[in-house]
Design an enzyme around this catalytic site. Structure first.
Site, mmCIF file in Angstrom:
data_model
loop_
_atom_site.group_PDB
_atom_site.id
_atom_site.type_symbol
_atom_site.label_atom_id
_atom_site.label_comp_id
_atom_site.label_asym_id
_atom_site.label_seq_id
_atom_site.Cartn_x
_atom_site.Cartn_y
_atom_site.Cartn_z
ATOM 1 N N ASP A 1 0.933 -1.563 -0.097
ATOM 2 C CA ASP A 1 -0.111 -0.098 -0.408
ATOM 3 C C ASP A 1 0.790 1.004 -0.182
ATOM 4 O O ASP A 1 2.619 1.610 -0.988
ATOM 5 C CB ASP A 1 -0.863 -0.150 0.914
ATOM 6 C CG ASP A 1 -2.326 0.584 0.841
ATOM 7 O OD1 ASP A 1 -2.540 1.778 0.921
ATOM 8 O OD2 ASP A 1 -3.125 -0.618 0.184
ATOM 9 N N HIS B 1 -3.652 5.892 3.601
ATOM 10 C CA HIS B 1 -4.602 4.579 3.209
ATOM 11 C C HIS B 1 -3.818 2.917 4.208
ATOM 12 O O HIS B 1 -4.616 2.388 4.140
ATOM 13 C CB HIS B 1 -4.973 4.836 1.862
ATOM 14 C CG HIS B 1 -5.742 3.328 0.906
ATOM 15 N ND1 HIS B 1 -5.429 2.420 1.457
ATOM 16 C CD2 HIS B 1 -6.380 3.177 1.302
ATOM 17 C CE1 HIS B 1 -6.388 1.609 0.393
ATOM 18 N NE2 HIS B 1 -7.124 2.849 0.618
ATOM 19 N N SER C 1 -11.529 -0.986 0.205
ATOM 20 C CA SER C 1 -10.517 -1.471 0.493
ATOM 21 C C SER C 1 -10.613 -2.094 2.280
ATOM 22 O O SER C 1 -9.776 -3.201 2.830
ATOM 23 C CB SER C 1 -9.301 -0.196 0.606
ATOM 24 O OG SER C 1 -8.971 0.104 -0.258
#
EC number: 3.4.21.62
Length: 769
Positions: A372, A523, A701
């Site tokens: 990520d 994120h 996600s």
């Protein structure tokens, strides 16, 4: 001696390459001869004319000798056998015949010469075109990465020795990085290449071999865009803005707002597929009616029978508030702000019961790799569970852009510390945090510099030497500033640089707290909290799903949430090297990349489970990071679509709960009964954020992160399970719903309590007892 060794190596390599790898490529074996002929052509056409002259001269001499031999034969035998002498007329006839023949030869010679010239011109032009084509090829692949992997076969060509020789020749032209654990090669040509180098041309031929697959490196990104609420201007701001700075993220969970699904307090889900909801939490803090209680019943079939639509729902309907704009909503427990929402009371998958049951059985550490945007390794809720951390960002550029200031690197802020006194009197030393000596800058002919604010320096890109600059403090007013008082154009550039860099320093200072971590986007840190948050602060921090998960962090996406296929492949290789059992991959692309599929296939052979999000969609065309089509049967997204051919991928969609208690697919979630396996909660989840912050967000996600955490939970109970056995346990624990029947492959969502119970049952009898 060196030349001899080189010659032997050259012959050896060429024989192997030509006979084994390049039976389909012409002229490789005799490439040196071809090059020599081309060089002869380039030297000039005169050499070829000389060859033509020599050729026809020999023809002419042969004809002359033929004539002489004919003249010598004065006597010949006629048909009757009589001997007869030729007279002079016969000689004249022979001379005339010879003259005609000589004239014909000259004409033919001229004609052939013209044809030869045309042929040589074509050969020369063909050679020039070939050079231009090679230059174009080199220009296209220069400074780019190529992804190389050998086609699988059972012949001798797949042996290590021949692969080694193949790549050794390629390495003579560029840089090769071998990804050992997934059998890939990353290849880069140098920045400066000699186009005349014969070895380079051979390397280009190598890359055309049918024995390998060569793929250009391409960019891939998440399908979501994070937003935060800015209290200063009462509007939503993109987190990954130009200054890459994140605002309005709370230091403590108690400071986070309660999300209540009313039209006045937050935007519809379908409007923004990935939105941080930051609102005033005190609005419903004391309202007990907003607390949603858990339905502890495990008898889902009975619940299904109570619904006319045969759909699963919760019985307590009075605790929901309808979303007037979307006719559907997500719920969030408004009183207890602990961990993710599935731990707080919004427990449609019975997470709390499942975790309570698994508490005494979680005995094994599980390596979970997250590919990520990185992680905040210093976050108090995460740092104890991070065991490995790596960054693969070959294509990232360290630039810091602030409203038109495009060429300031974040690692270099020098250049404003010293301004020479010979150029500008009174401005000898200017500190980075304080510019004294230039309190007021007035100008009669400089637009946009009457008032200089730190937040806006647009309009001062050019300060000309003809402009008169007056300062009330350090630069005295005068009509013309001469000699040492004169400010030249270079000095004005220094002033411009100084002002520009001062703004940069201020912006950098504001964002410094967010640039210290490896995750400048948030994120990756958010996902890590869902999977393995383990806060020492108890209820004041984040408790993730799997307490035994050990995080292997691989940063393949930059702070703009985008990365390259080669970086992702390097992360796959890194995860396999560190013996990860599970990989969380929350990125998607509409493009099929054979290298990505092949890498996932290599992970399948190593029994590594990959959890992928189905992707987010939006009907809003302005949302660039969301796909317009939600049905993956119409528009495939990868790697989710690879699950049809690979058995180590689980693709996850996002579910929400309506006001009547029905569980349905989120309107911003991609789906497919062919490529998406199941659904999981992913709306309004609280999790960790960089710099010891916390945030609320939604998206597929995070649904995938929930499944990743549950897979880690299963393996922590029984580490002997294979990836296929884990998948079978998930399938066995699915709650079937009519609303998801044609949306996902398994037709429902996971029930954590059943999943844990089935996992415990899979333990050997002696360990269970």
């Amino acid at each position: 001696m060196i030349n001899r060794q080189y010659f032997i190596w050259y012959i050896f390599i060429f024989n192997i390459i030509n006979k084994i790898y390049f039976e389909n490529i012409r002229y490789v074996k005799n490439y040196e001869v071809v090059i020599r002929k081309k060089k002869n052509i380039e030297r000039g056409i005169g050499n070829d004319f000389a060859f033509i002259r020599r050729y026809y001269k020999s023809r002419l001499l042969s004809d002359v000798s033929y004539k002489n031999n004919s003249i010598k034969g004065k006597n010949r035998v006629d048909k009757e056998g009589d001997i007869k002498k030729y007279d002079n007329n016969d000689d004249n006839k022979m001379d005339n015949s010879y003259d005609y023949k000589n004239k014909s030869i000259k004409e033919n010679e001229t004609k052939i010469r013209k044809e030869q010239v045309i042929s040589l011109d074509k050969r020369y032009n063909r050679n020039i075109n070939e050079k231009e084509e090679i230059k174009k090829k080199i220009k296209d692949i220069q400074r780019k990465r190529l992804i190389i992997y050998f086609k699988q076969d059972n012949t001798i060509l797949s042996s290590r020795n021949y692969k080694h020789i193949f790549m050794k020749v390629l390495s003579s032209c560029g840089h090769i990085e071998k990804l050992t654990f997934i059998n890939f090669y990353l290849y880069e040509f140098p920045k400066s290449i000699n186009n005349e180098d014969m070895l380079l041309k051979i390397c280009l031929r190598l890359l055309e071999s049918r024995r390998i697959n060569v793929e250009n490196d391409n960019q891939i990104s998440h399908t979501v865009q994070m937003k935060s609420y800015n209290n200063n201007n009462n509007k939503w701001d993109n987190i990954n803005s130009k200054n890459n700075c994140i605002y309005q993220i709370k230091d403590k969970i108690k400071d986070l707002p309660n999300v209540s699904p009313s039209a006045s307090t937050f935007t519809s889900i379908s409007t923004s597929p990935y939105t941080l909801k930051l609102r005033d939490r005190n609005k419903y803090a004391n309202d007990k009616n907003h607390i949603f209680k858990i339905n502890h019943s495990n008898k889902h079939k009975n619940n299904n029978n109570n619904n006319n639509n045969n759909d699963y729902h919760n019985n307590n309907k009075s605790n929901y508030h309808s979303h007037s704009s979307a006719k559907c909503q997500t719920q969030r427990l408004n009183k207890k702000m602990i961990g993710t929402n599935i731990l707080d009371g919004y427990d449609i998958i019975q997470m709390e019961e499942g975790l309570n049951l698994s508490h005494n059985y979680e005995l094994n550490d599980v390596n979970v790799c997250i590919i990520d945007t990185g992680i905040d390794e210093n976050h108090i809720d995460l740092k104890d569970n991070i065991i490995e951390k790596k960054t693969f960002m070959k294509h990232s550029y360290k630039k810091y852009n602030i409203d038109g200031i495009n060429n300031i690197e974040s690692d270099n802020i020098d250049g404003i510390n010293n301004i020479e006194s010979d150029n500008i009197d009174g401005i000898n030393n200017i500190e980075s945090d304080n510019i004294d000596g230039i309190n007021n800058i007035e100008s009669d002919n400089i637009d946009g510099i009457n008032n200089i604010e730190s937040d806006n320096i647009d309009g001062i890109n050019n300060i000309k030497s003809s402009d008169n600059i007056k300062s009330s403090d350090n630069i005295k007013s005068s009509d013309n500033i001469n000699s040492s008082d004169n400010i030249k154009s270079s000095d004005n550039n220094n002033v411009h640089t100084m002002l520009r860099n001062k703004l940069y320093l201020k912006k950098k200072k504001e964002c410094s707290n967010y640039n210290t971590s490896n995750d400048g986007h948030g994120h990756g840190t958010f996902i890590a909290g869902i999977i393995a948050g383990n806060s020492p602060k108890g209820k004041k921090g984040i408790k993730g799903i799997s307490k035994k998960a050990k995080l292997i962090i691989c940063k393949a996406l930059n702070n703009n949430n985008a990365g390259y296929i080669s970086d992702i492949l390097e992360c796959f290789n890194f995860c396999a090297k560190k013996k990860a059992r599970i990989i969380n991959a929350s990125f998607a692309s509409t493009t099929h990349y054979p290298s990505l599929f092949q890498a996932l296939k290599e992970l399948q052979d190593k029994d590594i489970l990959v959890i992928s999000s189905s992707g987010n969609c939006s009907s809003n065309s302005k949302c660039k990071q969301a796909f317009q089509e939600c049905n993956l049967n119409i528009q495939k997204l990868y790697p989710a679509a690879y699950s049809a051919d690979l058995n180590n991928i689980i693709s996850v969609s996002n579910i929400i709960q309506q006001s009547n208690g029905n569980i349905v697919l989120s309107p911003d979630s991609c789906y497919s009964p062919n490529y998406v396996h199941l659904a999981a909660p992913g709306g309004n989840i609280i999790s960790t954020f960089p710099n010891n912050k916390y945030a609320i967000s939604s998206g597929t996600s995070f649904s995938a992160s929930v499944i990743t955490g549950l897979a880690s939970l299963v393996l922590s109970i029984n580490s002997n399970l294979t990836s296929q056995q884990v998948i079978e346990l998930f399938k066995k624990s699915i709650v079937q719903t009519k609303s998801l029947e044609n949306k996902v492959k398994w037709g429902g969502f996971i029930n954590v309590y059943d999943l844990v119970r089935f996992t415990i049952d899979s333990l050997p009898k002696d360990k269970d007892e």
